[in-house]
Design an enzyme around this catalytic site. Structure first.
Site, PDB file in Angstrom:
ATOM      1  CD1 TRP A 127       9.268  10.694   3.850  1.00 25.69           C
ATOM      2  CD2 TRP A 127       7.500  10.581   5.207  1.00 25.69           C
ATOM      3  NE1 TRP A 127       8.237  11.304   3.220  1.00 25.69           N
ATOM      4  CE2 TRP A 127       7.120  11.243   4.032  1.00 25.69           C
ATOM      5  CE3 TRP A 127       6.558  10.389   6.209  1.00 25.69           C
ATOM      6  CZ2 TRP A 127       5.835  11.727   3.827  1.00 25.69           C
ATOM      7  CZ3 TRP A 127       5.271  10.864   5.998  1.00 25.69           C
ATOM      8  CH2 TRP A 127       4.927  11.531   4.823  1.00 25.69           C
ATOM      9  CD  GLU A 160      11.797  10.247  -3.011  1.00 27.90           C
ATOM     10  OE1 GLU A 160      10.740  10.335  -3.668  1.00 27.90           O
ATOM     11  OE2 GLU A 160      11.816   9.915  -1.800  1.00 27.90           O
ATOM     12  CB  VAL A 166      11.451   4.282   8.296  1.00 28.16           C
ATOM     13  CG1 VAL A 166      10.359   3.625   9.122  1.00 28.16           C
ATOM     14  CG2 VAL A 166      12.747   4.348   9.068  1.00 28.16           C
ATOM     15  N   GLY A 168      -3.004   1.975   5.363  1.00 31.53           N
ATOM     16  CA  GLY A 168      -4.229   1.347   4.903  1.00 31.53           C
ATOM     17  C   GLY A 168      -4.380   1.277   3.396  1.00 31.53           C
ATOM     18  CB  THR A 169      -3.322   3.064   0.612  1.00 30.72           C
ATOM     19  OG1 THR A 169      -1.993   3.580   0.832  1.00 30.72           O
ATOM     20  CG2 THR A 169      -4.346   3.991   1.278  1.00 30.72           C
ATOM     21  CG  HIS A 225       2.246   4.941  -0.331  1.00 26.44           C
ATOM     22  ND1 HIS A 225       3.106   5.089   0.730  1.00 26.44           N
ATOM     23  CD2 HIS A 225       2.672   5.791  -1.291  1.00 26.44           C
ATOM     24  CE1 HIS A 225       4.019   6.001   0.425  1.00 26.44           C
ATOM     25  NE2 HIS A 225       3.777   6.436  -0.798  1.00 26.44           N
ATOM     26  CG  PHE A 261      17.984  -3.374   1.973  1.00 22.91           C
ATOM     27  CD1 PHE A 261      17.575  -2.611   0.892  1.00 22.91           C
ATOM     28  CD2 PHE A 261      17.020  -3.927   2.795  1.00 22.91           C
ATOM     29  CE1 PHE A 261      16.221  -2.406   0.627  1.00 22.91           C
ATOM     30  CE2 PHE A 261      15.658  -3.744   2.546  1.00 22.91           C
ATOM     31  CZ  PHE A 261      15.268  -2.970   1.463  1.00 22.91           C
ATOM     32  NE  ARG A 313      12.298  -5.611  12.621  1.00 18.52           N
ATOM     33  CZ  ARG A 313      11.367  -6.008  13.467  1.00 18.52           C
ATOM     34  NH1 ARG A 313      10.849  -5.158  14.335  1.00 18.52           N
ATOM     35  NH2 ARG A 313      10.953  -7.266  13.475  1.00 18.52           N
TER      36      ARG A 313
END
Length: 155
Positions: free
Chosen positions: A29, A62, A82, A87-88, A90, A115, A129
């Site tokens: 992503w 994953e 990333v 808005g949820t 998630h 990490f 970043r």
């Protein structure tokens, strides 16, 4: 800037990095940001004269299962991903699951995991970043160094 006070690099350890097996596991992503994180990890590996093996997984969620499968074969793992707040809830679930999962794998296997998961409120924070031209930080580079320096400390 959160990078203030970061530890020194791997330069003084170059003679001890020979033969290290390091995996870089990266989510797919947010391609532009991920490319920056991967380039940072690759640059750190090249500077430390460490050959890496790269793996791509669909998303940040994953990363822990990939790290769990890879830990027996590698001395250190660098996890890159990333997650950008939406808005949820998630965002909270993915960030928590990835963080707790990677910590669990590292502690259970004894394999250091760098990490390099960006958990940002917006894309601008992530870009700052990602180690891209104009970015203030390079979290892919830092995550690679953290994993390798931890492995060298524990040897």
């Amino acid at each position: 800037m959160s990078g203030h006070g970061a530890p020194q690099g791997l330069a003084e350890h170059l003679t001890t990095t020979a033969g290290l097996r390091v995996a870089v596991v990266a989510a797919q992503w947010h391609e532009r940001i991920m490319n920056g994180l991967l380039d940072g990890a690759r640059r750190a590996a090249a500077e430390a004269e460490i050959e890496i093996t790269e793996f791509r997984v669909p998303g940040t969620f994953e990363l822990p299962v990939a790290a769990a499968r890879l830990a027996p074969r590698f001395d250190a793992i660098v996890a890159l991903g990333v997650v950008i707040r939406g808005g949820t809830p998630h965002f909270d679930y993915v960030c928590s699951g990835a963080t707790h999962g990677l910590v669990e794998v590292s502690v259970r296997t004894g394999t250091p995991i760098g990490f390099g998961v960006l958990t940002c409120d917006n894309e601008e924070q992530a870009l700052d970043r990602a180690g891209l031209d104009g970015s203030g930080e390079d979290k892919g580079y830092e995550a690679f160094q953290a994993a390798v320096l931890t492995e060298l400390t524990l040897r």
